[in-house]
Design a protein around this motif. Structure first.
Motif, mmCIF file in Angstrom:
data_model
loop_
_atom_site.group_PDB
_atom_site.id
_atom_site.type_symbol
_atom_site.label_atom_id
_atom_site.label_comp_id
_atom_site.label_asym_id
_atom_site.label_seq_id
_atom_site.Cartn_x
_atom_site.Cartn_y
_atom_site.Cartn_z
ATOM 1 N N ALA A 8 0.841 -1.199 0.000
ATOM 2 C CA ALA A 8 0.000 0.000 0.000
ATOM 3 C C ALA A 8 0.879 1.253 0.000
ATOM 4 O O ALA A 8 1.922 1.294 0.654
ATOM 5 C CB ALA A 8 -0.913 -0.003 1.219
ATOM 6 N N ILE A 9 0.445 2.256 -0.758
ATOM 7 C CA ILE A 9 1.184 3.515 -0.842
ATOM 8 C C ILE A 9 0.237 4.650 -0.487
ATOM 9 O O ILE A 9 -0.815 4.820 -1.113
ATOM 10 C CB ILE A 9 1.756 3.738 -2.257
ATOM 11 N N GLU A 10 0.610 5.406 0.519
ATOM 12 C CA GLU A 10 -0.161 6.593 0.867
ATOM 13 C C GLU A 10 0.123 7.673 -0.167
ATOM 14 O O GLU A 10 1.279 7.914 -0.518
ATOM 15 C CB GLU A 10 0.241 7.081 2.262
ATOM 16 N N ARG A 11 -0.922 8.286 -0.690
ATOM 17 C CA ARG A 11 -0.736 9.283 -1.744
ATOM 18 C C ARG A 11 0.134 10.436 -1.242
ATOM 19 O O ARG A 11 -0.198 11.104 -0.270
ATOM 20 C CB ARG A 11 -2.088 9.820 -2.212
ATOM 21 N N PRO A 12 1.290 10.678 -1.901
ATOM 22 C CA PRO A 12 2.198 11.722 -1.416
ATOM 23 C C PRO A 12 1.708 13.117 -1.782
ATOM 24 O O PRO A 12 0.928 13.295 -2.724
ATOM 25 C CB PRO A 12 3.506 11.393 -2.143
#
Length: 340
Positions: free
Chosen positions: A318-322
């Motif tokens: 999972a990648i938190e939106r930067p």
């Protein structure tokens, strides 16, 4: 420990390896690299490196597959022979190696041949296209030049499958003999008179396809993009080339909209780059590179570590939106590197 392999890349991959290594999560990676030049700068950032043989087609794919198997590579990030590798990506899946490459082979083939990609976007409204013609004979080249010139355009040309600025020329018939003499004492110019280009091309019955195009004289912008494995856009950061070596990271709505439309239509995974150039206030497409761009290390000064996030994306994490920092003005200088 995750093993990552970069095959023959630009020297700037030195930065990308170190960005992944110096990640904010403190994760450990081991880096492998290959290049025909054993002293290439890209290999200096690697933990393990070996000379790469000059192979093509199926033989190169077999070599890369064997390298991944021997070294238990978890993530393979190819540049050289990307299309051939993508066509055989299932073989890498079988040995547990995830390949950071566009798996839509038809799309990838179009991206590699600019005229085919332009044709696929014509009339879609995704991104404005420059006026262009395709030529592979001197007669076609002359006809394309006249058509574009009669439409009020200055004209340039470039091979349909060239990377970066390779083969790019601007047609300029205004240079005097004195100007030509001065040019011998200055920087090598990308300009060429029409007659000289025509004579050179006429020496061959047919030549590799050229895009004969409207010259886009104004500012050039690269939009570095990050997407997940399904091609859903996570971040897009425009990097405008200013004077000399100066770049500006800017929040331009029209460019972010282009990035969003390209992502929606093309679904390119992981890290890629959209290049546009302006003419009379309109940003028109140059090309899309389905890989990390050569200047991505400058874009990452926005605070977004795109190489590391691309690795997380291919690992299915999972990648938190930067939230990129815009308004950054940056340049670069040469630094000494001690060789291994």
């Amino acid at each position: 420990m995750t093993n990552i392999y970069f095959n023959r890349w630009f020297s700037t991959v030195y930065h990308y390896i170190n960005m992944i290594r110096d990640n904010p999560d403190g994760r450990s990676f081991t880096f492998y690299g290959t290049h025909p030049d054993p002293g290439h700068l890209s290999l200096q950032a690697c933990d393990h490196a070996e000379p790469e043989p000059e192979l093509y087609g199926a033989e190169y794919v077999d070599y890369a597959l064997d390298f991944c198997r021997r070294n238990r590579i978890d993530v393979f990030i190819p540049r050289l022979h990307m299309l051939e590798i993508a066509k055989e990506v299932g073989r890498f899946d079988e040995i547990g190696t995830k390949v950071m490459v566009c798996r839509d082979i038809e799309l990838l083939e179009r991206l590699m041949e600019k005229d085919r990609f332009y044709e696929s976007l014509a009339g879609t409204g995704v991104v404005p296209l420059p006026a262009y013609e395709v030529a592979e004979t001197a007669e076609q080249f002359a006809a394309a030049y006249e058509k574009l010139r009669s439409g009020g355009h200055r004209v340039c040309f470039k091979p349909t499958n060239a990377e970066g600025g390779m083969g790019f020329r601007i047609i300029d018939n205004e240079r005097s003999e004195q100007d030509k003499l001065k040019a011998l004492y200055g920087w090598v110019s990308a300009t060429i008179p029409f007659e000289e280009a025509y004579r050179t091309l006429a020496a061959a019955e047919r030549f590799p396809r050229l895009m004969v195009m409207e010259l886009l004289p104004d500012e050039e912008v690269s939009i570095d993009c990050l997407a997940d494995a399904d091609g859903r856009l996570i971040a897009a950061i425009p990097r405008r080339k200013s004077s000399g070596r100066i770049y500006l990271l800017e929040n331009r709505p029209e460019l972010l909209e282009i990035a969003s439309r390209v992502a929606e239509r093309c679904r390119i995974s992981f890290a890629y780059n959209i290049q546009v150039k302006y003419n009379e206030g309109i940003p028109k497409l140059l090309e899309i590179n389905p890989r990390m761009s050569g200047g991505l290390y400058i874009t990452c000064l926005s605070g977004v570590n795109m190489p590391y996030l691309a690795v997380k994306a291919i690992l299915g994490e999972a990648i938190e939106r930067p939230e990129p920092q815009f308004g950054v003005k940056a340049s670069y200088i040469e630094l000494p590197v001690l060789m291994k």
